[in-house]
Design a protein around this motif. Structure first.
Motif, mmCIF file in Angstrom:
data_model
loop_
_atom_site.group_PDB
_atom_site.id
_atom_site.type_symbol
_atom_site.label_atom_id
_atom_site.label_comp_id
_atom_site.label_asym_id
_atom_site.label_seq_id
_atom_site.Cartn_x
_atom_site.Cartn_y
_atom_site.Cartn_z
ATOM 1 N N UNK A 126 0.989 -1.173 0.180
ATOM 2 C CA UNK A 126 0.097 0.079 -0.101
ATOM 3 C C UNK A 126 0.728 1.448 -0.002
ATOM 4 N N UNK A 127 1.767 1.302 0.805
ATOM 5 C CA UNK A 127 2.810 2.474 0.682
ATOM 6 C C UNK A 127 3.488 2.678 -0.577
ATOM 7 N N UNK A 128 3.879 1.618 -1.548
ATOM 8 C CA UNK A 128 4.393 1.727 -2.694
ATOM 9 C C UNK A 128 3.149 2.449 -3.829
ATOM 10 N N UNK A 129 2.224 1.745 -3.541
ATOM 11 C CA UNK A 129 0.868 2.248 -4.285
ATOM 12 C C UNK A 129 0.686 3.728 -4.234
ATOM 13 N N UNK A 130 0.583 4.028 -2.934
ATOM 14 C CA UNK A 130 0.395 5.531 -2.666
ATOM 15 C C UNK A 130 1.626 6.379 -3.046
ATOM 16 N N UNK A 131 2.697 5.965 -3.258
ATOM 17 C CA UNK A 131 3.735 6.922 -3.877
ATOM 18 C C UNK A 131 3.363 6.777 -5.190
ATOM 19 N N UNK A 132 3.253 5.706 -5.842
ATOM 20 C CA UNK A 132 2.992 5.790 -7.304
ATOM 21 C C UNK A 132 1.960 6.766 -7.964
#
Length: 351
Positions: free
Chosen positions: A273-279
């Motif tokens: 989820x953290x990487x998806x938010x950054x993306x």
């Protein structure tokens, strides 16, 4: 006890008109062992087998009934055995790539509400493996909860470090347990709700069977002594659903060494989820986080906001999922082409 007590909620009840048939009732798969089934209809558990028609219609192993599935069944021999005729659609599931070179899904359990991801604080703790478990759960619409066992084998400082690592990997709830002192079990039992289904996932020897025995309140399953390192010895040999005194349903599973993923990569995004938010802040909507300009994910790595090893794990899982997903698609296309060929040959012979 009623069907509702073992998980038959409104979602399944809405499908009974389409799946119901004369002479049949509804039951849940409570155990699977090498192609043999045991079903539970809230009154009793009996052995069951697939009807010839159902077995003929099944196109791939993932379509076979698995623990937690709801089925339509017909009882016989004074209700001591049954035949499975239909399988309900799955509300949620836990699955992985079949171990080895085969490109197929293997079902672990179906219609699970919460997956307890069990890791030992001592020998087994592995954040990269935990990431795979989280992806597996979120891919199947199952809520993940992390259970850290054997806290008595580490210092308080080491436990705090482990908890911090888990929280950097997932936003899921995490609970620390000790089967020796009972620490953490009261909090765990409070999360177990009647009629809800929970599944234990973890490597061999992390204490899953001991957890089940403590929750059941008796030695429901055999356990073996741990090794000198604190590592348990694998005892569970089949997937099995048990009803706890609280009314909650618990599925124990054998330890898993391989956790291969199959898909288009989207299931990996749900587990990170953290990487998806950054993306979402990347310049391009289809950014692969490789060499594209304006990549917010790579920028976070360079600034130290996102651990490099977590990003590398994300990239690895995305590639693995996409590779096996494409291989599975090609396999299905070949299977369909072969099926059309067989039909054409049969048609020519008839003519």
């Amino acid at each position: 006890m009623t069907l509702q007590d073992i998980g038959f909620d409104h979602w399944f009840a809405a499908q009974t008109a389409e799946l119901g048939s004369d002479g049949c009732g509804f039951a849940r798969i409570s155990a699977v062992d090498r192609g043999s089934y045991i079903i539970h209809d809230a009154r009793r558990e009996v052995p069951a087998e697939l009807s010839g028609k159902l077995a003929y219609r099944i196109e791939r192993p993932a379509d076979l009934p698995c623990v937690g599935d709801w089925v339509t069944a017909q009882w016989y021999n004074n209700d001591t055995a049954a035949i499975i005729h239909q399988v309900f659609p799955r509300k949620s599931f836990l699955r992985r790539k079949t171990p080895g070179e085969a490109i197929e899904h293997q079902m672990i359990a179906a219609n699970v509400d919460t997956a307890f991801l069990v890791q030992s604080c001592h020998f087994d703790f592995n954040p990269r493996r935990l990431e795979r478990y989280v992806v597996m759960a979120t891919d199947g619409n199952v809520e993940p909860v992390v259970l850290l066992t054997k806290t008595d084998l580490v210092t308080e400082e080491a436990l705090e470090t482990t908890l911090a690592i888990v929280r950097s990997v997932t936003t899921a709830q995490v609970m620390a347990l000790c089967t020796i002192t009972g620490s953490g079990f009261a909090a765990l039992q409070q999360t177990l709700l009647p009629g809800k289904t929970y599944c234990l996932l973890g490597s061999s020897g992390v204490g899953k069977t001991t957890l089940v025995n403590r929750l059941v309140g008796q030695e429901a399953f055999a356990t073996q002594a741990v090794s000198g390192t604190g590592e348990g010895i694998h005892t569970t040999t089949r997937r099995q659903l048990v009803v706890l005194q609280s009314g909650a349903l618990l599925i124990d599973t054998p330890g898993m060494r391989e956790l291969g993923l199959i898909g288009d990569g989207e299931e990996v995004d749900m587990g990170f989820e953290d990487i998806a938010a950054l993306a979402e802040r990347c310049r391009y909507a289809d950014c692969r986080h490789a060499h594209e300009p304006g990549c917010a994910v790579r920028a976070a790595v360079e600034l130290g906001e996102l651990p490099k090893d977590r990003f590398e794990s994300f990239v690895k899982l995305k590639k693995e999922s996409a590779f096996y997903g494409m291989s599975q698609l090609e396999k299905r296309q070949k299977d369909k082409a072969f099926g059309r060929f067989v039909k054409s040959v049969k048609k020519r012979r008839k003519n």
